[in-house]
Design an enzyme around this catalytic site. Structure first.
Site, PDB file in Angstrom:
ATOM      1  N   LYS A  23      86.102  62.317 -32.072  1.00 45.22           N
ATOM      2  CA  LYS A  23      87.534  62.007 -32.119  1.00 45.22           C
ATOM      3  C   LYS A  23      87.798  60.685 -31.409  1.00 45.22           C
ATOM      4  O   LYS A  23      88.521  59.841 -31.923  1.00 45.22           O
ATOM      5  CB  LYS A  23      88.309  63.135 -31.428  1.00 45.22           C
ATOM      6  CG  LYS A  23      89.713  62.772 -31.001  1.00 45.22           C
ATOM      7  CD  LYS A  23      90.321  63.912 -30.204  1.00 45.22           C
ATOM      8  CE  LYS A  23      91.515  63.522 -29.371  1.00 45.22           C
ATOM      9  NZ  LYS A  23      91.325  62.479 -28.393  1.00 45.22           N
ATOM     10  N   ASN A  24      87.198  60.516 -30.232  1.00 46.33           N
ATOM     11  CA  ASN A  24      87.507  59.331 -29.442  1.00 46.33           C
ATOM     12  C   ASN A  24      86.864  58.071 -29.986  1.00 46.33           C
ATOM     13  O   ASN A  24      87.081  56.989 -29.455  1.00 46.33           O
ATOM     14  CB  ASN A  24      87.105  59.549 -27.981  1.00 46.33           C
ATOM     15  CG  ASN A  24      88.067  60.505 -27.279  1.00 46.33           C
ATOM     16  OD1 ASN A  24      89.096  60.865 -27.842  1.00 46.33           O
ATOM     17  ND2 ASN A  24      87.725  60.913 -26.061  1.00 46.33           N
ATOM     18  N   ARG A  93      98.556  59.723 -28.178  1.00 48.10           N
ATOM     19  CA  ARG A  93      98.308  58.629 -27.276  1.00 48.10           C
ATOM     20  C   ARG A  93      97.376  57.545 -27.845  1.00 48.10           C
ATOM     21  O   ARG A  93      97.531  56.355 -27.572  1.00 48.10           O
ATOM     22  CB  ARG A  93      97.675  59.282 -26.046  1.00 48.10           C
ATOM     23  CG  ARG A  93      97.258  58.398 -25.000  1.00 48.10           C
ATOM     24  CD  ARG A  93      98.390  58.099 -24.089  1.00 48.10           C
ATOM     25  NE  ARG A  93      98.092  56.871 -23.405  1.00 48.10           N
ATOM     26  CZ  ARG A  93      98.949  56.233 -22.632  1.00 48.10           C
ATOM     27  NH1 ARG A  93     100.156  56.692 -22.449  1.00 48.10           N
ATOM     28  NH2 ARG A  93      98.598  55.124 -22.051  1.00 48.10           N
ATOM     29  N   ASP A 117     101.687  62.520 -20.717  1.00 44.24           N
ATOM     30  CA  ASP A 117     100.582  63.350 -21.141  1.00 44.24           C
ATOM     31  C   ASP A 117     100.324  64.415 -20.097  1.00 44.24           C
ATOM     32  O   ASP A 117     100.510  64.177 -18.912  1.00 44.24           O
ATOM     33  CB  ASP A 117      99.347  62.451 -21.288  1.00 44.24           C
ATOM     34  CG  ASP A 117      98.355  63.035 -22.254  1.00 44.24           C
ATOM     35  OD1 ASP A 117      97.749  64.056 -21.895  1.00 44.24           O
ATOM     36  OD2 ASP A 117      98.198  62.481 -23.338  1.00 44.24           O
ATOM     37  N   ASP A 305      86.519  64.855 -19.900  1.00 46.03           N
ATOM     38  CA  ASP A 305      86.898  65.749 -20.997  1.00 46.03           C
ATOM     39  C   ASP A 305      86.100  67.053 -20.993  1.00 46.03           C
ATOM     40  O   ASP A 305      86.451  67.998 -21.706  1.00 46.03           O
ATOM     41  CB  ASP A 305      86.733  65.033 -22.349  1.00 46.03           C
ATOM     42  CG  ASP A 305      87.824  63.992 -22.570  1.00 46.03           C
ATOM     43  OD1 ASP A 305      88.818  63.998 -21.825  1.00 46.03           O
ATOM     44  OD2 ASP A 305      87.674  63.172 -23.500  1.00 46.03           O
TER      45      ASP A 305
HETATM   46  C1  UD1 Z   1      90.015  57.967 -23.227  1.00 43.40           C
HETATM   47  C2  UD1 Z   1      89.860  59.223 -24.042  1.00 43.40           C
HETATM   48  C3  UD1 Z   1      90.052  60.471 -23.188  1.00 43.40           C
HETATM   49  C4  UD1 Z   1      89.115  60.427 -21.992  1.00 43.40           C
HETATM   50  C5  UD1 Z   1      89.269  59.106 -21.243  1.00 43.40           C
HETATM   51  C6  UD1 Z   1      88.278  58.931 -20.101  1.00 43.40           C
HETATM   52  C7  UD1 Z   1      90.593  58.574 -26.226  1.00 43.40           C
HETATM   53  C8  UD1 Z   1      91.579  58.736 -27.319  1.00 43.40           C
HETATM   54  N1  UD1 Z   1      90.828  59.243 -25.114  1.00 43.40           N
HETATM   55  O1  UD1 Z   1      91.362  57.923 -22.753  1.00 43.40           O
HETATM   56  O2  UD1 Z   1      89.759  61.617 -23.986  1.00 43.40           O
HETATM   57  O3  UD1 Z   1      89.422  61.497 -21.128  1.00 43.40           O
HETATM   58  O4  UD1 Z   1      89.084  57.991 -22.140  1.00 43.40           O
HETATM   59  O5  UD1 Z   1      86.992  59.061 -20.572  1.00 43.40           O
HETATM   60  O6  UD1 Z   1      89.596  57.908 -26.371  1.00 43.40           O
HETATM   61  N2  UD1 Z   1      94.320  53.541 -16.385  1.00 43.40           N
HETATM   62  C9  UD1 Z   1      95.173  52.716 -15.689  1.00 43.40           C
HETATM   63  N3  UD1 Z   1      95.662  51.607 -16.325  1.00 43.40           N
HETATM   64  C10 UD1 Z   1      95.332  51.279 -17.607  1.00 43.40           C
HETATM   65  C11 UD1 Z   1      94.447  52.130 -18.306  1.00 43.40           C
HETATM   66  C12 UD1 Z   1      93.954  53.262 -17.665  1.00 43.40           C
HETATM   67  O7  UD1 Z   1      95.488  52.970 -14.536  1.00 43.40           O
HETATM   68  O8  UD1 Z   1      95.803  50.244 -18.119  1.00 43.40           O
HETATM   69  C13 UD1 Z   1      93.761  54.741 -15.703  1.00 43.40           C
HETATM   70  C14 UD1 Z   1      94.235  56.051 -16.325  1.00 43.40           C
HETATM   71  O9  UD1 Z   1      95.479  56.447 -15.792  1.00 43.40           O
HETATM   72  C15 UD1 Z   1      93.112  56.988 -15.929  1.00 43.40           C
HETATM   73  C16 UD1 Z   1      91.877  56.089 -15.945  1.00 43.40           C
HETATM   74  O10 UD1 Z   1      92.357  54.760 -15.882  1.00 43.40           O
HETATM   75  O11 UD1 Z   1      93.311  57.460 -14.631  1.00 43.40           O
HETATM   76  C17 UD1 Z   1      90.988  56.249 -17.158  1.00 43.40           C
HETATM   77  O12 UD1 Z   1      91.724  56.036 -18.321  1.00 43.40           O
HETATM   78  P1  UD1 Z   1      91.067  55.468 -19.663  1.00 43.40           P
HETATM   79  O13 UD1 Z   1      89.596  55.334 -19.485  1.00 43.40           O
HETATM   80  O14 UD1 Z   1      91.832  54.269 -20.066  1.00 43.40           O
HETATM   81  O15 UD1 Z   1      91.350  56.657 -20.663  1.00 43.40           O
HETATM   82  P2  UD1 Z   1      91.938  56.587 -22.128  1.00 43.40           P
HETATM   83  O16 UD1 Z   1      91.383  55.414 -22.853  1.00 43.40           O
HETATM   84  O17 UD1 Z   1      93.420  56.734 -22.065  1.00 43.40           O
END
Ligand code: UD1
Length: 418
Positions: A23-24, A93, A117, A305
């Protein structure tokens, strides 16, 4: 009313399952198709609810998308629209990943921000900082990320945290920028490597995929490709943990076991016998699992996850386990649901402390997100009696053919509609 599962406890799961594409990964690869005019074909796509939702986002941007079985075909116009409005993106998202491709193709993007979320706050500051480094303006206005640039140029981007989404958006913006971009402290997840692979097949120049530093040399244009989506390590890992929890014997195919190195090591620590193959693995658990400690971290660390599954395993393991969540702060909400099933668990800040019990006891429980929902189903499998898991549309978003696969392994599960 939403659907619910009734899960009967007591089965030892035995058999073989195959996983589809991640999915991701598939959602980001669909967004990447915006980078090249013409027909991009993705094979091994999972049949999950998020794929048609992403198709709607792309249609809203002027692409035509056809989903047939596990093949997704995307026809991207010469000039995609740059405005992904609220109706299109509100449901999930991952739609934010169109930001990078739209900046690359149109030098402007307006992408509505999805709502909050259940797993914790998910800001976009790193996505925006990266685009700014490449020469764009980016603000949040009226509930949308609004970004624009005269031109995009290569830059040195250092991420505060190896964010998956920020790495993807900056990478997809950089492939068509002028000059060389380096992304340091980049995410290293197999899904990032898959995206780099597809972009390279499309004509992009990327070095360092899977390492903390990505070097992207911008090119003038990309061409469409046909790409096989990497196997879903989270679904695969879920079945691995399910084998350990139910003292079962499950073979999972369609996945590179290297993508689950730490997860499989932890299962061995819990007493499982693990066999690794080129395209899968087998987990056999003959006696009650023993407690192991787990801390979630970006890849190659333990995936956040699979944190609900690690806690589920801990609830029936012999001994005391500490599970530390380092990625999403609100992910422990589902522990309260496990307590309703008789788990001896408590949370304190980033830590959950769980003393395993022999068996959980059935109760109605509510899923708050995809992974927590499946974690509750696994807990139901090791509870006395029938456990009702509510709000299971979350599970439909990420686990293709979940009920069928669980039944094929000997689990008893019924879906009650409405
Ligand atoms: C993706 C996955 C999700 C998985 C996560 C971590 C998808 C659709 N989802 O989510 O299933 O759990 O990676 O492996 O691929 N953060 C910030 N600022 C930003 C971006 C992120 O502070 O600009 C923080 C987030 O709040 C979180 C952490 O960084 O605490 C990790 O987030 P991120 O790796 O970006 O996760 P997603 O890409 O949203």
């Amino acid at each position: 009313m939403s659907d619910r599962y009734v899960v009967s406890g007591g089965a030892r799961l035995v058999g073989e399952v195959a996983v589809w594409g991640a999915k991701n990964s598939v959602l980001k690869l669909m967004a990447a198709a915006l980078l090249a005019e013409g027909r991009t074909v993705l094979t091994n796509a999972p049949r999950i609810a998020d794929v048609p939702l992403m198709a709607d986002v792309l249609r809203g941007l002027g692409a035509s998308v056809e989903i047939s079985g596990d093949t997704v075909t995307i026809d991207t116009p010469a000039e995609p629209d740059y405005h992904a409005d609220f109706d299109a993106v509100k449901q999930f998202r991952a739609s934010v990943c169109v930001l990078g491709p739209l900046m690359a193709r149109r030098r402007r993007a307006v992408v509505a921000l999805p709502g909050g979320d259940a797993i914790g706050s998910r800001p976009l500051d790193m996505h925006q900082a990266g685009l700014r480094a490449l020469g764009a303006h980016s603000e949040i206005e009226h509930g949308c990320v609004v970004a624009a640039a005269e031109s995009l140029h290569g830059a040195e981007v250092i991420l505060d945290f190896p964010s998956v989404g920020a790495t993807e958006n900056i990478l997809m913006a950089a492939v068509l920028a002028d000059g060389v971009t380096t992304i340091e402290n980049a995410a290293r997840e197999p899904e990032i490597v898959d995206l780099c692979l597809m972009l390279t097949e499309m004509g992009a120049r990327i070095d360092g995929a899977g390492s903390p530093t990505l070097t992207v040399t911008g090119v003038d244009g990309l061409h469409p490709t046909t790409h096989h989506v990497v196997g879903d390590r989270i679904v695969a890992g879920t079945w691995g943990v399910a084998a350990a929890m139910t003292q079962g014997d499950i073979t999972v195919k369609g996945i590179d076991p290297e993508h689950l190195r730490l997860v499989l090591k932890k299962l061995e620590g819990a007493g499982a016998r693990v066999e690794r193959f080129d395209d899968g693995f087998r987990v056999v658990q003959d006696s009650r699992p023993t407690a192991v400690n787990t801390a979630t971290l970006p890849f190659p660390g333990y995936p956040t996850d699979l944190q609900p599954m690690a806690i589920g395993l801990a609830t029936v393991s012999d001994g005391l386990s500490v599970v530390t969540e380092n990625v999403f702060e609100a992910r422990f909400r589902f522990v309260e649901e496990l307590v309703r099933l008789g788990a001896d668990a408590r949370t304190d800040g980033h830590h959950a402390v769980i003393r395993g019990v022999e068996r959980l006891s059935s109760a109605p429980v509510w899923s708050s997100d995809i992974r927590a929902g499946v974690g509750l189903v696994l807990a139901g499998l090791v509870a006395d009696g029938d456990t009702e898991v509510h709000d299971i549309e979350h599970i439909d978003r990420g686990y293709p053919n979940f009920e069928e696969q669980l039944r094929s392994l000997g689990g008893t599960i019924a879906r009650i509609t409405g």
